[in-house]
Enzyme design. Structure first.
Site, mmCIF file in Angstrom:
data_model
loop_
_atom_site.group_PDB
_atom_site.id
_atom_site.type_symbol
_atom_site.label_atom_id
_atom_site.label_comp_id
_atom_site.label_asym_id
_atom_site.label_seq_id
_atom_site.Cartn_x
_atom_site.Cartn_y
_atom_site.Cartn_z
ATOM 1 N N GLY A 1 0.763 -1.170 -0.048
ATOM 2 C CA GLY A 1 -0.041 -0.146 -0.056
ATOM 3 C C GLY A 1 1.104 1.250 0.064
ATOM 4 O O GLY A 1 1.550 1.435 0.897
ATOM 5 N N ALA A 2 0.870 1.873 -1.047
ATOM 6 C CA ALA A 2 1.605 3.404 -1.202
ATOM 7 C C ALA A 2 0.740 4.340 -1.472
ATOM 8 O O ALA A 2 1.196 5.286 -1.880
ATOM 9 C CB ALA A 2 2.455 3.115 -2.305
ATOM 10 N N GLY A 3 -0.172 4.407 -0.485
ATOM 11 C CA GLY A 3 -1.143 5.621 -0.456
ATOM 12 C C GLY A 3 -0.579 6.455 0.583
ATOM 13 O O GLY A 3 0.759 6.978 0.593
ATOM 14 N N ILE B 1 -0.844 6.587 4.019
ATOM 15 C CA ILE B 1 0.000 6.258 5.163
ATOM 16 C C ILE B 1 1.532 5.667 4.521
ATOM 17 O O ILE B 1 2.673 5.879 5.099
ATOM 18 C CB ILE B 1 -0.616 5.003 6.097
ATOM 19 C CG1 ILE B 1 -1.897 5.761 6.593
ATOM 20 C CG2 ILE B 1 0.323 4.537 7.215
ATOM 21 C CD1 ILE B 1 -2.741 4.754 7.321
ATOM 22 N N GLY B 2 1.148 4.814 3.427
ATOM 23 C CA GLY B 2 2.563 4.123 2.781
ATOM 24 C C GLY B 2 3.416 5.103 2.514
ATOM 25 O O GLY B 2 4.787 4.924 2.668
ATOM 26 N N ARG C 1 -11.526 5.453 5.505
ATOM 27 C CA ARG C 1 -12.897 5.847 5.746
ATOM 28 C C ARG C 1 -13.123 7.337 4.906
ATOM 29 O O ARG C 1 -12.421 8.013 4.736
ATOM 30 C CB ARG C 1 -13.253 6.503 7.302
ATOM 31 C CG ARG C 1 -13.129 5.142 8.004
ATOM 32 C CD ARG C 1 -13.536 5.639 9.524
ATOM 33 N NE ARG C 1 -12.449 5.880 10.538
ATOM 34 C CZ ARG C 1 -12.715 6.262 11.629
ATOM 35 N NH1 ARG C 1 -13.810 6.622 11.950
ATOM 36 N NH2 ARG C 1 -11.548 6.471 12.172
ATOM 37 N N ARG D 1 -14.919 2.749 11.261
ATOM 38 C CA ARG D 1 -13.988 1.803 10.542
ATOM 39 C C ARG D 1 -14.461 0.496 10.507
ATOM 40 O O ARG D 1 -13.989 -0.139 9.326
ATOM 41 C CB ARG D 1 -12.712 1.344 11.678
ATOM 42 C CG ARG D 1 -11.923 2.836 12.071
ATOM 43 C CD ARG D 1 -10.884 2.499 12.931
ATOM 44 N NE ARG D 1 -10.237 3.618 13.467
ATOM 45 C CZ ARG D 1 -10.414 4.512 14.481
ATOM 46 N NH1 ARG D 1 -11.407 4.170 15.207
ATOM 47 N NH2 ARG D 1 -9.566 5.524 14.477
ATOM 48 N N HIS E 1 -9.364 -1.186 18.680
ATOM 49 C CA HIS E 1 -9.158 0.129 17.767
ATOM 50 C C HIS E 1 -10.627 0.746 17.389
ATOM 51 O O HIS E 1 -10.698 0.662 16.096
ATOM 52 C CB HIS E 1 -8.110 -0.062 16.815
ATOM 53 C CG HIS E 1 -7.644 1.163 15.966
ATOM 54 N ND1 HIS E 1 -7.523 2.131 16.880
ATOM 55 C CD2 HIS E 1 -7.558 1.702 14.785
ATOM 56 C CE1 HIS E 1 -6.975 3.385 15.956
ATOM 57 N NE2 HIS E 1 -7.090 2.834 14.812
HETATM 58 N N1 APR Z 1 -2.710 -4.606 -2.717
HETATM 59 C C1 APR Z 1 -1.870 -3.563 -2.586
HETATM 60 N N2 APR Z 1 -2.375 -2.372 -2.331
HETATM 61 C C2 APR Z 1 -3.530 -2.286 -2.492
HETATM 62 C C3 APR Z 1 -4.423 -3.068 -2.750
HETATM 63 C C4 APR Z 1 -3.965 -4.434 -2.717
HETATM 64 N N3 APR Z 1 -4.755 -5.529 -3.124
HETATM 65 N N4 APR Z 1 -5.862 -2.584 -2.755
HETATM 66 C C5 APR Z 1 -5.437 -1.330 -2.661
HETATM 67 N N5 APR Z 1 -4.210 -1.143 -2.491
HETATM 68 C C6 APR Z 1 -3.722 0.449 -2.173
HETATM 69 C C7 APR Z 1 -4.123 1.422 -2.983
HETATM 70 O O1 APR Z 1 -4.136 1.445 -4.378
HETATM 71 C C8 APR Z 1 -3.826 2.646 -2.161
HETATM 72 O O2 APR Z 1 -2.667 3.336 -2.877
HETATM 73 O O3 APR Z 1 -3.803 0.778 -0.960
HETATM 74 C C9 APR Z 1 -3.517 2.163 -0.971
HETATM 75 C C10 APR Z 1 -4.332 2.803 0.245
HETATM 76 O O4 APR Z 1 -3.921 3.989 0.226
HETATM 77 P P1 APR Z 1 -5.157 5.339 0.736
HETATM 78 O O5 APR Z 1 -6.038 5.030 0.009
HETATM 79 O O6 APR Z 1 -4.297 6.599 0.557
HETATM 80 O O7 APR Z 1 -5.192 4.881 2.233
HETATM 81 P P2 APR Z 1 -4.431 5.254 3.650
HETATM 82 O O8 APR Z 1 -4.837 6.556 4.140
HETATM 83 O O9 APR Z 1 -3.035 5.010 3.497
HETATM 84 O O10 APR Z 1 -5.041 4.200 4.607
HETATM 85 C C11 APR Z 1 -4.883 2.647 4.501
HETATM 86 O O11 APR Z 1 -5.025 2.104 6.895
HETATM 87 O O12 APR Z 1 -5.452 3.351 8.775
HETATM 88 C C12 APR Z 1 -5.847 2.428 7.693
HETATM 89 O O13 APR Z 1 -8.540 3.085 7.608
HETATM 90 C C13 APR Z 1 -7.207 2.986 6.887
HETATM 91 O O14 APR Z 1 -7.802 0.882 6.067
HETATM 92 C C14 APR Z 1 -7.110 2.307 5.632
HETATM 93 C C15 APR Z 1 -5.825 1.960 5.464
#
Ligand code: APR
Length: 319
Positions: free
Chosen positions: A9-11, A13-14, A82, A88, A175
């Site tokens: 996950g590179a969103g 948080i990533g 969310r 959550r 949590h």
């Molecule tokens: N494999 C890898 N990455 C994935 C997959 C998957 N199957 N499905 C989705 N992703 C990636 C998305 O493409 C996105 O870049 O996960 C990333 C999530 O990033 P954000 O949408 O920015 O979410 P973020 O704020 O980082 O939170 C992620 O952590 O705290 C929890 O509630 C929050 O469940 C959420 C998670």
């Protein structure tokens, strides 16, 4: 040899995790995302800051699990965050499917990794991750308690005008809204918080409002942001766990860990104090809880159990 840290996950948080890990030089970073461009773009962007910030690690982005092979630490944030008004728990169905894919991907390629899960709803997702992946329970752990505790300490510091470093406290349980602030273990400049309340230095109503705000700490940010949820403090908390493992620091940290009889809880993940060192979760620390804390903790466990039942209805293979 440098350690290998994979971020699934590179969103939001990533990306923050990668930046913090780079600044702390904890190891080489592999950013994995189903959207390869996000992982590649962020990895390259952070790498280009290395001459300025003087760190010497490699960062790559990928959508291939083979690139994550033999990771020492894996931090998972894959999933959806969310939207305003959501709890959550509303994320359960969609994130459960995602976590199954992730578990398949990492269990084959990095069987020895210490795996930190951040995806919500945390306690149930980390439990599902352990079951789907079959990785050892002491090597699969969830990040929540450090974040909730950090929020609580920050709010107390603002109210009492005391530096955060002078406040000791933590929050346990699931949590979610049922999390429990451990008041008997909360000290401000060495003084028990209950003593401050009885001396009239902190009004009971004010303390209750801070506890309530802590429980809803994530929702407050979701409401402000309108798109997405908190990411700076969650990432900082995840890095604290990774660092503790990589450097064998054996700190006591509140984390979502597997309970096998501790705190009268069988076969469930929930937030408790644990010792994290080179062995992963080396110990679940059992505290002497007051009657009220016990009751609140039991309530919190019940909420996690109920959500796990809901998860089993979605996927009956989760026994
Ligand atoms: N494999 C890898 N990455 C994935 C997959 C998957 N199957 N499905 C989705 N992703 C990636 C998305 O493409 C996105 O870049 O996960 C990333 C999530 O990033 P954000 O949408 O920015 O979410 P973020 O704020 O980082 O939170 C992620 O952590 O705290 C929890 O509630 C929050 O469940 C959420 C998670």
């Amino acid at each position: 040899m440098r350690k290998k840290i994979t971020l699934i996950g590179a969103g939001q948080i990533g990306g923050t995790l990668a930046h913090l890990i780079a600044l702390k030089q904890l190891g080489d970073v592999v950013m994995f995302d189903v959207v390869a461009g996000i992982a590649k773009g962020k990895a390259l962007d952070i790498a280009q800051s290395s001459p300025v910030n003087e760190f010497n690690i490699n960062l790559i982005g990928t959508d291939k699990y083979e690139d994550t092979k033999d990771s020492d630490v894996i931090i998972i944030t894959a999933g959806v965050p969310r939207k305003p008004g959501m709890t959550r728990d509303d994320l359960l169905g969609v994130n459960l499917k995602i976590i199954k894919q992730v578990a398949d991907g990492i269990s084959k390629t990095s069987p020895n990794a210490f795996v930190i899960c951040i995806t919500n709803p945390l306690d149930v997702i980390v439990m599902a991750l352990q079951k789907y992946s079959g990785l050892p329970k002491n090597k699969v752990v969830g990040m929540a308690g450090i974040l909730d505790s950090s929020r609580f300490i920050y709010f107390l510091s603002q109210e009492l005008n005391v530096p955060v470093q002078k406040i000791k406290s933590f929050v346990l349980g699931g949590h979610g809204d049922s999390m429990v602030a451990m008041l008997d273990f909360t000290e401000i400049e060495g003084k028990k918080i209950n003593q401050l309340v009885s001396e009239g230095k902190l009004k009971k109503e004010k303390l209750n409002a801070i506890i309530e705000r802590t429980k809803k700490g994530g929702a407050e940010i979701v409401k402000f942001l309108e798109k997405g949820s908190a990411f700076y403090a969650p990432a900082a908390s995840g890095v604290e766990m990774a660092e503790c493992y990589l450097k064998d620091l054996k700190k006591q940290l509140p984390c979502a860990a597997y309970l096998n009889g501790q705190y009268n809880t069988e076969n469930l993940y929930a937030g408790v104090p644990v010792i994290i060192g080179a062995g992963g979760v080396e110990k679940v620390v059992e505290l002497n809880l007051s009657e009220q804390e016990k009751k609140d903790f039991e309530n919190s466990i019940k909420a996690v159990q109920e959500l796990f039942e809901a998860a089993k209805k979605i996927d009956p293979s989760l026994k």
